[in-house]
Write an enzyme that holds these catalytic residues in place. Structure first.
Site, short mmCIF file in Angstrom:
data_model
loop_
_atom_site.label_atom_id
_atom_site.label_comp_id
_atom_site.label_asym_id
_atom_site.label_seq_id
_atom_site.Cartn_x
_atom_site.Cartn_y
_atom_site.Cartn_z
N CYS A 20 10.30 16.50 3.27
CA CYS A 20 9.84 15.21 3.77
C CYS A 20 10.94 14.67 4.68
CB CYS A 20 9.47 14.25 2.65
SG CYS A 20 10.84 13.66 1.68
N CYS A 92 5.07 14.54 3.13
CA CYS A 92 4.95 13.25 3.81
C CYS A 92 3.48 12.84 3.86
CB CYS A 92 5.48 13.34 5.23
SG CYS A 92 7.25 13.65 5.33
N CYS A 99 7.39 14.01 9.56
CA CYS A 99 7.45 15.06 8.55
C CYS A 99 8.01 16.33 9.22
CB CYS A 99 6.07 15.32 7.98
SG CYS A 99 6.15 16.02 6.33
#
Length: 149
Positions: A20, A92, A99
């Site tokens: 992420c 994400c 992301c």
């Protein structure tokens, strides 16, 4: 021992990397959940494209509430360059433009979750969102990884 006296070594766990942006909440929770509940089949790692440098205290609290004592650290995806993973999962949210993209080896999958660190409200309301994300992650990620073995 197998028939004929040959030793059968256990199958080593597969490797999964959760990515992420900040590596402070979602990817940390994913790493901890998989290592706790599926550590016999998977070894999980996490990283971010712009690491915050800390693991969010409410992520740690939400994990502790289900018996997971996570001691992760927020780290850059760069430390994993050149390593091979069986799975690379971005976590994400669907609308998250930052992301990270994984350019290394490993089957890529996106399983998005909302960012609990962005929630505004009372401390109880924010913690409730961390719990909700944790519980959904536990269900979705473990189910997905179960089907990839």
């Amino acid at each position: 021992m197998a028939a004929g006296g040959k030793r059968i070594d256990p199958i080593p766990p597969k490797r999964v990397l959760f990515l992420c942006t900040g590596n402070s909440c979602r990817s940390q929770m994913a790493e901890a959940i998989v290592n706790h509940f599926a550590g016999d089949r998977w070894t999980a790692f996490s990283a971010g494209s712009a690491p915050t440098g800390f693991v969010h205290p409410l992520a740690l609290q939400a994990l502790a509430e289900i018996g997971i004592q996570h001691h992760g650290e927020s780290k850059s995806v760069e430390i994993f360059r050149g390593q091979s993973f069986d799975q690379v999962i971005t976590v994400c949210g669907d609308a998250e433009p930052n992301c990270p993209v994984w350019l290394g080896k490993g089957q890529r999958m996106h399983i998005g979750f909302p960012d609990p660190a962005r929630v505004e409200g009372s401390p109880a309301e924010v913690l409730a969102v961390f719990r909700q994300v944790r519980d959904v992650m536990r269900l979705r990620l473990l189910e997905y990884l179960k089907t990839t073995i």
